[in-house]
Design a protein around this motif. Structure first.
Motif, PDB file in Angstrom:
ATOM      1  N   ASN A  29       0.862  -1.188   0.000  1.00 16.16           N
ATOM      2  CA  ASN A  29       0.000   0.000   0.000  1.00 16.16           C
ATOM      3  C   ASN A  29       0.895   1.233   0.000  1.00 16.16           C
ATOM      4  O   ASN A  29       1.980   1.233   0.566  1.00 16.16           O
ATOM      5  N   PHE A  30       0.411   2.276  -0.655  1.00 14.89           N
ATOM      6  CA  PHE A  30       1.218   3.476  -0.843  1.00 14.89           C
ATOM      7  C   PHE A  30       0.306   4.700  -0.806  1.00 14.89           C
ATOM      8  O   PHE A  30      -0.914   4.603  -0.930  1.00 14.89           O
ATOM      9  N   THR A  31       0.937   5.847  -0.669  1.00 15.58           N
ATOM     10  CA  THR A  31       0.252   7.093  -0.982  1.00 15.58           C
ATOM     11  C   THR A  31       0.680   7.489  -2.383  1.00 15.58           C
ATOM     12  O   THR A  31       1.749   7.084  -2.864  1.00 15.58           O
ATOM     13  N   LEU A  32      -0.137   8.284  -3.052  1.00 13.76           N
ATOM     14  CA  LEU A  32       0.231   8.725  -4.398  1.00 13.76           C
ATOM     15  C   LEU A  32       1.538   9.513  -4.369  1.00 13.76           C
ATOM     16  O   LEU A  32       2.317   9.468  -5.319  1.00 13.76           O
ATOM     17  N   GLY A  33       1.772  10.245  -3.285  1.00 11.02           N
ATOM     18  CA  GLY A  33       3.001  11.012  -3.176  1.00 11.02           C
ATOM     19  C   GLY A  33       4.243  10.139  -3.169  1.00 11.02           C
ATOM     20  O   GLY A  33       5.329  10.602  -3.541  1.00 11.02           O
ATOM     21  N   GLN A  34       4.122   8.878  -2.751  1.00  8.69           N
ATOM     22  CA  GLN A  34       5.268   7.977  -2.709  1.00  8.69           C
ATOM     23  C   GLN A  34       5.591   7.372  -4.063  1.00  8.69           C
ATOM     24  O   GLN A  34       6.748   7.050  -4.338  1.00  8.69           O
ATOM     25  N   ILE A  35       4.602   7.202  -4.928  1.00 11.30           N
ATOM     26  CA  ILE A  35       4.825   6.463  -6.172  1.00 11.30           C
ATOM     27  C   ILE A  35       4.619   7.296  -7.423  1.00 11.30           C
ATOM     28  O   ILE A  35       4.946   6.827  -8.524  1.00 11.30           O
ATOM     29  N   ALA A  36       4.079   8.499  -7.297  1.00  9.23           N
ATOM     30  CA  ALA A  36       3.711   9.270  -8.484  1.00  9.23           C
ATOM     31  C   ALA A  36       4.378  10.645  -8.486  1.00  9.23           C
ATOM     32  O   ALA A  36       4.726  11.195  -7.438  1.00  9.23           O
ATOM     33  N   LYS A  37       4.529  11.175  -9.685  1.00  6.74           N
ATOM     34  CA  LYS A  37       4.919  12.563  -9.854  1.00  6.74           C
ATOM     35  C   LYS A  37       3.638  13.366 -10.042  1.00  6.74           C
ATOM     36  O   LYS A  37       2.862  13.119 -10.970  1.00  6.74           O
ATOM     37  N   ILE A  38       3.398  14.327  -9.166  1.00  8.35           N
ATOM     38  CA  ILE A  38       2.178  15.132  -9.200  1.00  8.35           C
ATOM     39  C   ILE A  38       2.586  16.570  -9.490  1.00  8.35           C
ATOM     40  O   ILE A  38       3.380  17.161  -8.754  1.00  8.35           O
ATOM     41  N   SER A  39       2.052  17.127 -10.555  1.00  5.29           N
ATOM     42  CA  SER A  39       2.453  18.481 -10.946  1.00  5.29           C
ATOM     43  C   SER A  39       1.254  19.289 -11.414  1.00  5.29           C
ATOM     44  O   SER A  39       0.223  18.740 -11.797  1.00  5.29           O
ATOM     45  N   GLY A  40       1.407  20.623 -11.386  1.00  8.90           N
ATOM     46  CA  GLY A  40       0.352  21.529 -11.837  1.00  8.90           C
ATOM     47  C   GLY A  40      -0.641  21.848 -10.728  1.00  8.90           C
ATOM     48  O   GLY A  40      -0.568  21.327  -9.614  1.00  8.90           O
TER      49      GLY A  40
END
Length: 304
Positions: A29-40
């Motif tokens: 299990n993860f948070t999106l901040g751990q596995i994804a690049k979030i921009s904009g």
């Protein structure tokens, strides 16, 4: 794969979420901040999305699970662009939890930013070189996140947990280097590429997969615009006059404004550079797209 979700009542924010094909982690299990690049978008909305929890299905993180988690979040006032395959594979990290004690000792810490390079290459599945810089020493302890890093990202926040359970963060700046083909002299529009036209040079890049990286990749192709001496050769600036047969593997590039995403695909129709043909994604046989042939190895999908 590009998926766009819009709440009709709100369209002021545009946020892009990028999740790689492989997530290196020993968790499920993860948070999106751990596995994804979030921009904009707004920083407040990015923070909300970074805390969204997603759960793996065995050794895979399904796209539908990510969509469910986003739809259930409080970021309903944003236009979300999600770039990820049908599922991302979860693999055990290809590095030890504690770094080896190599390089000079800095500020009483035996680990330097150079020790981070093989770790970041593993997290990003990057086969080129990487330069890493940080404003503070590397903390003691085991690296616990992120689970992956998107190649081309300019920065990342690494978190470490020491033996006492204390968690510390380290912000690093990343420079990605790739071996690319450079024009050894001026190449005119309509010229066919030959070995004498090319030299190899390592250069800093921000968008992987858009430059020619080996001579064999572009031999016999024709320049569709003038290319100046010393200029890196973009795959999109080359075409082939030959008919490209259906069944050929290609890279699918999807563009949405200034954003882009790529996936592996197969041509379903014959065509020449400039033609619009049907293509299919390799990771999802149900997804058929209309794409414009750029060259023998590349097709482009434009998302309106």
């Amino acid at each position: 794969m590009l998926l766009i979700f819009i709440n009709p009542a709100y369209s002021a924010q545009n946020i892009k979420i990028e999740i790689p094909e492989i997530i290196y982690s020993d968790q499920d299990n993860f948070t999106l901040g751990q596995i994804a690049k979030i921009s904009g978008g707004l920083i407040q909305t990015r923070r909300i999305l970074a805390k969204v929890q997603v759960y793996a299905d065995g050794d895979r993180l399904l796209r539908n699970e990510v969509l469910r988690a986003i739809n259930d979040s409080d970021a309903s006032d944003a236009r979300i662009e999600l770039y990820m395959p049908q599922y991302s594979r979860i693999e055990a990290p290809a590095y030890e939890g504690n770094f080896t004690e190599t390089g000079p000792i800095s500020q009483n810490n035996s680990r330097t930013v150079n020790d981070l390079i093989p770790v970041i290459k593993s997290l990003s599945a990057w086969d080129g070189n990487i330069e890493v810089s940080a404003s503070s020493p590397v903390p003691d302890g085991r690296l616990i996140d992120p689970a992956s890093i998107v190649p081309g990202s300019g920065s990342a926040t690494l978190r470490f947990r020491d033996d006492s359970g204390r968690v510390r963060s380290l912000n690093v700046r990343l420079t990605w280097l790739q071996r690319v083909m450079i024009a050894s002299h001026n190449i005119n529009k309509g010229d066919r590429i030959s070995p004498n036209d090319l030299i190899t040079r390592e250069m800093k890049i921000t968008k992987p997969g858009v430059y020619a990286s080996s001579p064999n990749e572009i031999m016999g192709f024709t320049a569709n615009k003038n290319i100046k001496q010393g200029e890196a050769i973009l795959l999109s600036n080359l075409t082939s006059s030959n008919v490209i047969k259906k069944g050929r593997p290609v890279k699918i590039i999807a563009r949405y404004g200034a954003a882009s995403a790529s996936a592996d695909g197969i041509l379903l129709e014959d065509g020449r550079p400039g033609d619009w043909v049907k293509v299919r994604r390799v990771d999802d046989r149900r997804v058929t797209l209309r794409a414009r042939i750029i060259n023998e190895n590349l097709v482009e999908v434009r998302v309106e």
